[in-house]
Design a protein around this motif. Structure first.
Motif, short mmCIF file in Angstrom:
data_model
loop_
_atom_site.label_atom_id
_atom_site.label_comp_id
_atom_site.label_asym_id
_atom_site.label_seq_id
_atom_site.Cartn_x
_atom_site.Cartn_y
_atom_site.Cartn_z
N MET A 156 3.98 -10.11 -7.04
CA MET A 156 2.86 -9.71 -6.17
C MET A 156 1.94 -10.90 -5.98
O MET A 156 1.60 -11.60 -6.94
N PRO A 187 -4.28 -2.74 6.37
CA PRO A 187 -3.88 -2.98 4.98
C PRO A 187 -5.09 -3.02 4.06
O PRO A 187 -6.23 -3.18 4.51
N GLU A 215 -4.91 -4.70 -2.91
CA GLU A 215 -3.54 -4.64 -3.45
C GLU A 215 -3.10 -6.00 -3.99
O GLU A 215 -2.23 -6.08 -4.85
N ARG A 273 -1.65 -0.24 -5.23
CA ARG A 273 -0.99 0.50 -4.15
C ARG A 273 -0.43 1.82 -4.66
O ARG A 273 -0.42 2.83 -3.94
N GLU A 274 0.00 1.85 -5.90
CA GLU A 274 0.60 3.06 -6.44
C GLU A 274 -0.45 4.14 -6.74
O GLU A 274 -0.13 5.32 -6.80
N LYS A 333 -2.46 5.17 -1.95
CA LYS A 333 -2.15 4.25 -0.85
C LYS A 333 -2.21 4.89 0.53
O LYS A 333 -2.11 4.20 1.53
N ASP A 357 1.23 6.24 4.71
CA ASP A 357 1.03 5.06 3.87
C ASP A 357 0.38 3.93 4.67
O ASP A 357 0.68 3.73 5.85
N ARG A 358 -0.47 3.19 4.01
CA ARG A 358 -1.05 2.00 4.66
C ARG A 358 0.00 0.90 4.73
O ARG A 358 0.90 0.83 3.89
N PRO A 359 -0.12 -0.01 5.69
CA PRO A 359 0.77 -1.17 5.69
C PRO A 359 0.47 -2.06 4.48
O PRO A 359 -0.66 -2.06 3.98
N GLU A 360 1.46 -2.78 4.00
CA GLU A 360 1.25 -3.64 2.85
C GLU A 360 0.36 -4.81 3.20
O GLU A 360 0.40 -5.35 4.31
N ALA A 361 -0.46 -5.21 2.23
CA ALA A 361 -1.41 -6.29 2.45
C ALA A 361 -0.72 -7.64 2.30
O ALA A 361 0.24 -7.79 1.54
#
Length: 397
Positions: free
Chosen positions: A1, A339, A343, A350-351, A354, A375-379
């Motif tokens: 990450m 995002p 995160e 995120r877990e 989210k 779900d949000r888009p990943e940052a």
């Protein structure tokens, strides 16, 4: 990450601990907050990805200008928000007995007056109307007309006196405000240090998360509120209840308005951003280093006393129209699908929570319908292009 642990380069006027969205340090795992169980925290609002839109409550405040005019040069110290801190507690130089008497005075003057504070019809008309109906019945039961009309006259006197006291309060309350009330610097969101100061200690701003909480009234009515809650409650427990450290911000209107207040608070704390362009902060823009440079570069697009002049020269009807137009702008902004920058700094962030409403602008308008969450888009790490996207109050709002 990916983690954002770029050290913050000290800037003159800011502490090394000052908050900056592109320099959030790596943090520990977010624990399960057991004290939040049973509360309906419908969504957690995202960090970063600012839209630069302020909530209508702050963009077109109804009271700030009157206070600003009266307090004058001392306004910096007697307002809840300036370039140093956004306070959530008032220190008053008064005793408990005075507080009780003032409470009774306000309840009586505001509750029984024929007019409301700021204008409109007050409760006095309701009480007088009820008594007028009862008077009709008293006429048939009383021995004389004097006896029948006496209760109505008494109510008229009570409500009339309350109206006079309310007028007195509206005329002189600012003198009390300046003489006895001051916003605490010991309980505040502090821009220049990046810390949240509380009675339980001082904590970095990035350790807090914003939530929209759904509450149910006593008669089954549903409403939403904005909460800022400490992510690590074991570091800030209440000595009696162990409740997590949290704050509430008063915002009226739609769910989008709650998103807007979080957007504004983040930009207020982020020293890489100029101060939010709201009336209460205008007198202090030149005192904040980032904001001063921003304004001097011509990026604000407004003269230094824009808000002061607007309020001084606009009628209440014009300001009301501006508020309604701005409210529509907030409600139509693209709040969803962004995002969450945190995160990148909290390993299990995120877990923990989210998702968000699929349609932020429509969510909450029809509480009997189950809203769909996505779900949000990943940052991704911030890059130079974000500066063009984040905050810009240059667009006239």
């Amino acid at each position: 990450m990916s983690l954002q642990n770029e050290p913050l380069t000290p800037v003159e006027g800011y502490a090394e601990t000052a908050y900056r969205a592109d320099a959030i340090p790596e943090q520990s795992y977010a624990p399960q907050n057991e004290m939040l169980r049973g509360r309906i925290l419908e969504t957690r609002l995202p960090w970063g990805s600012y839209l630069g839109v302020n909530p209508t409550t702050y963009q077109y405040s109804e009271s700030w200008f009157r206070e600003y005019q009266y307090i004058g040069d001392d306004y910096h110290d007697y307002t809840m928000i300036n370039e140093h801190r956004w306070s959530k507690r008032v220190d008053e130089n008064i005793g408990i007995l005075y507080r009780l008497l003032r409470f009774i005075f306000v309840i009586y003057s505001h509750g029984f007056s024929f007019v409301r504070a700021g204008g409109g019809v007050g409760g006095g008309y309701l009480f007088t109307g009820i008594m007028a109906v009862c008077t009709i019945l008293f006429i048939f039961a009383a021995d004389t007309l004097l006896q029948a009309f006496t209760p109505l006259v008494i109510v008229l006197i009570i409500c009339g006196f309350a109206t006079l006291l309310l007028r007195f309060w509206e005329k002189y309350e600012l003198k009390f405000y300046k003489s006895n009330r001051n916003w605490s610097d010991d309980y505040a969101f502090c821009r220049r240090t990046g810390m949240v100061m509380t009675s339980r200690g001082d904590f970095p701003f990035y350790e807090f998360d914003a939530y929209i909480e759904m509450r149910v009234g006593t008669q089954g009515s549903q409403f939403h509120s904005f909460k800022v809650i400490h992510r690590y409650p074991h570091r800030s427990p209440d000595s009696l209840t162990n409740n997590p450290l949290e704050f509430s911000f008063t915002v009226d209107g739609s769910i989008a308005q709650l998103y807007a207040v979080w957007d504004m608070l983040q930009r207020y704390m982020d020293v890489s951003q100029p101060l939010p362009d709201v009336p209460e902060l205008e007198p202090f823009r030149y005192l904040d280093p980032t904001t001063k440079a921003y304004d001097e570069a011509g990026k604000r697009g407004r003269h230094a006393t824009y808000w002061r002049d607007l309020y001084a020269n606009s009628s209440e009807e014009e300001l009301k129209a501006m508020r309604e137009a701005h409210r529509a702008e907030v409600d139509s902004a693209a709040w969803g699908g962004r995002p969450d920058l945190m995160e990148l700094s909290v390993p299990n962030y995120r877990e923990t929570r989210k998702s968000e409403p699929e349609d932020v602008n429509a969510f909450g308008r029809f509480p009997w319908k189950a809203g769909k969450f996505v779900d949000r888009p990943e940052a991704a790490p911030l890059s130079e292009h974000v500066a063009d996207h984040q905050n810009n109050d240059d667009t006239a709002r």
